[in-house]
Design a protein around this motif. Sequence first.
Motif, PDB file in Angstrom:
ATOM      1  N   GLU A   3       0.803  -1.224   0.000  1.00 53.72           N
ATOM      2  CA  GLU A   3       0.000   0.000   0.000  1.00 53.72           C
ATOM      3  C   GLU A   3       0.841   1.282   0.000  1.00 53.72           C
ATOM      4  N   HIS A   4       1.935   1.305   0.759  1.00 51.51           N
ATOM      5  CA  HIS A   4       2.730   2.531   0.876  1.00 51.51           C
ATOM      6  C   HIS A   4       4.132   2.407   0.269  1.00 51.51           C
ATOM      7  N   GLU A   5       4.390   1.364  -0.478  1.00 54.55           N
ATOM      8  CA  GLU A   5       5.720   1.130  -1.038  1.00 54.55           C
ATOM      9  C   GLU A   5       6.191   2.266  -1.935  1.00 54.55           C
ATOM     10  N   TRP A   6       5.300   2.906  -2.643  1.00 50.61           N
ATOM     11  CA  TRP A   6       5.657   3.973  -3.589  1.00 50.61           C
ATOM     12  C   TRP A   6       6.336   5.151  -2.902  1.00 50.61           C
ATOM     13  N   ILE A   7       6.037   5.375  -1.648  1.00 50.57           N
ATOM     14  CA  ILE A   7       6.537   6.561  -0.949  1.00 50.57           C
ATOM     15  C   ILE A   7       7.990   6.413  -0.505  1.00 50.57           C
ATOM     16  N   LYS A   8       8.475   5.182  -0.378  1.00 47.46           N
ATOM     17  CA  LYS A   8       9.818   4.937   0.159  1.00 47.46           C
ATOM     18  C   LYS A   8      10.897   5.719  -0.585  1.00 47.46           C
ATOM     19  N   GLU A   9      10.868   5.694  -1.915  1.00 43.55           N
ATOM     20  CA  GLU A   9      11.892   6.378  -2.707  1.00 43.55           C
ATOM     21  C   GLU A   9      11.364   7.648  -3.373  1.00 43.55           C
ATOM     22  N   PHE A  10      10.217   8.140  -2.935  1.00 42.00           N
ATOM     23  CA  PHE A  10       9.645   9.385  -3.452  1.00 42.00           C
ATOM     24  C   PHE A  10      10.653  10.511  -3.229  1.00 42.00           C
ATOM     25  N   PRO A  11      10.875  11.419  -4.205  1.00 48.95           N
ATOM     26  CA  PRO A  11      11.955  12.407  -4.103  1.00 48.95           C
ATOM     27  C   PRO A  11      11.674  13.616  -3.211  1.00 48.95           C
ATOM     28  N   ALA A  12      10.698  13.517  -2.326  1.00 47.88           N
ATOM     29  CA  ALA A  12      10.446  14.550  -1.325  1.00 47.88           C
ATOM     30  C   ALA A  12      10.441  13.872   0.039  1.00 47.88           C
ATOM     31  N   ALA A  13      10.847  14.609   1.068  1.00 44.21           N
ATOM     32  CA  ALA A  13      10.844  14.046   2.419  1.00 44.21           C
ATOM     33  C   ALA A  13       9.412  13.987   2.926  1.00 44.21           C
ATOM     34  N   VAL A  14       9.007  12.805   3.403  1.00 41.60           N
ATOM     35  CA  VAL A  14       7.670  12.592   3.943  1.00 41.60           C
ATOM     36  C   VAL A  14       7.823  12.018   5.352  1.00 41.60           C
ATOM     37  N   THR A  15       7.221  12.717   6.315  1.00 36.08           N
ATOM     38  CA  THR A  15       7.284  12.283   7.708  1.00 36.08           C
ATOM     39  C   THR A  15       5.870  12.297   8.273  1.00 36.08           C
ATOM     40  N   VAL A  16       5.512  11.252   9.015  1.00 38.09           N
ATOM     41  CA  VAL A  16       4.186  11.137   9.613  1.00 38.09           C
ATOM     42  C   VAL A  16       4.348  10.950  11.112  1.00 38.09           C
ATOM     43  N   CYS A  17       3.603  11.762  11.888  1.00 41.06           N
ATOM     44  CA  CYS A  17       3.620  11.575  13.342  1.00 41.06           C
ATOM     45  C   CYS A  17       2.189  11.432  13.841  1.00 41.06           C
ATOM     46  N   ASP A  18       2.054  10.917  15.065  1.00 38.50           N
ATOM     47  CA  ASP A  18       0.730  10.794  15.661  1.00 38.50           C
ATOM     48  C   ASP A  18       0.346  12.096  16.358  1.00 38.50           C
ATOM     49  N   ALA A  19      -0.787  12.111  17.016  1.00 38.23           N
ATOM     50  CA  ALA A  19      -1.310  13.331  17.639  1.00 38.23           C
ATOM     51  C   ALA A  19      -0.417  13.848  18.765  1.00 38.23           C
ATOM     52  N   ALA A  20       0.395  12.983  19.353  1.00 32.79           N
ATOM     53  CA  ALA A  20       1.317  13.393  20.422  1.00 32.79           C
ATOM     54  C   ALA A  20       2.674  13.825  19.868  1.00 32.79           C
ATOM     55  N   GLY A  21       2.880  13.673  18.558  1.00 34.80           N
ATOM     56  CA  GLY A  21       4.143  14.068  17.939  1.00 34.80           C
ATOM     57  C   GLY A  21       5.121  12.928  17.766  1.00 34.80           C
ATOM     58  N   ILE A  22       4.711  11.699  18.068  1.00 36.15           N
ATOM     59  CA  ILE A  22       5.596  10.539  17.910  1.00 36.15           C
ATOM     60  C   ILE A  22       5.695  10.182  16.427  1.00 36.15           C
ATOM     61  N   ILE A  23       6.917  10.093  15.926  1.00 36.57           N
ATOM     62  CA  ILE A  23       7.134   9.782  14.512  1.00 36.57           C
ATOM     63  C   ILE A  23       6.727   8.336  14.250  1.00 36.57           C
ATOM     64  N   LEU A  24       5.795   8.165  13.318  1.00 33.44           N
ATOM     65  CA  LEU A  24       5.291   6.837  12.961  1.00 33.44           C
ATOM     66  C   LEU A  24       5.976   6.277  11.728  1.00 33.44           C
ATOM     67  N   GLU A  25       6.216   7.156  10.750  1.00 33.92           N
ATOM     68  CA  GLU A  25       6.798   6.725   9.483  1.00 33.92           C
ATOM     69  C   GLU A  25       7.627   7.839   8.883  1.00 33.92           C
ATOM     70  N   MET A  26       8.590   7.448   8.072  1.00 36.84           N
ATOM     71  CA  MET A  26       9.340   8.390   7.250  1.00 36.84           C
ATOM     72  C   MET A  26       9.823   7.637   6.029  1.00 36.84           C
ATOM     73  N   ASN A  27      10.135   8.386   4.983  1.00 37.04           N
ATOM     74  CA  ASN A  27      10.669   7.734   3.797  1.00 37.04           C
ATOM     75  C   ASN A  27      12.191   7.924   3.740  1.00 37.04           C
ATOM     76  N   ASP A  28      12.800   7.387   2.688  1.00 40.44           N
ATOM     77  CA  ASP A  28      14.262   7.435   2.563  1.00 40.44           C
ATOM     78  C   ASP A  28      14.801   8.864   2.562  1.00 40.44           C
ATOM     79  N   LYS A  29      14.088   9.782   1.894  1.00 42.56           N
ATOM     80  CA  LYS A  29      14.557  11.170   1.803  1.00 42.56           C
ATOM     81  C   LYS A  29      14.585  11.812   3.198  1.00 42.56           C
ATOM     82  N   THR A  30      13.575  11.575   4.024  1.00 45.23           N
ATOM     83  CA  THR A  30      13.569  12.096   5.398  1.00 45.23           C
ATOM     84  C   THR A  30      14.709  11.476   6.192  1.00 45.23           C
ATOM     85  N   ALA A  31      14.861  10.163   6.089  1.00 48.81           N
ATOM     86  CA  ALA A  31      15.914   9.473   6.836  1.00 48.81           C
ATOM     87  C   ALA A  31      17.289  10.015   6.457  1.00 48.81           C
ATOM     88  N   LYS A  32      17.506  10.283   5.178  1.00 48.79           N
ATOM     89  CA  LYS A  32      18.788  10.831   4.720  1.00 48.79           C
ATOM     90  C   LYS A  32      18.973  12.259   5.231  1.00 48.79           C
TER      91      LYS A  32
END
Length: 113
Positions: A3-32
Amino acid sequence: MSEHEWIKEFPAAVTVCDAAGIILEMNDKTAKTFEKDGGYNLVGKNMLDCHPEPARSKTEPLLAAKEKNVYTIEKNGVKKLIFQSPWYKDGRYAGFVELSLEIPFEMPHSIRT
């Protein structure tokens, strides 16, 4: 493809956090981008802890108010559009998504009718 595989190498940084600010997901660009701070090891950490002042004081109220925040920055000769917006699950506020896209200094603007 998952479902979310396309976002892993997407050329923009994508970061998702929950309502408390805990990071749930990020893609390769964010990690780099945040490699020196831990990269993928930041998943599970509070994103507010990654923001020094005055950014933290600006970001914290966004989480509480559930308001979108959009702006551009320039750092190290690179211009970026930062788009921070609440996301929802089953109609209930679930946290924030941040998109960080590198953009040209000069770019066309069109008005469509």
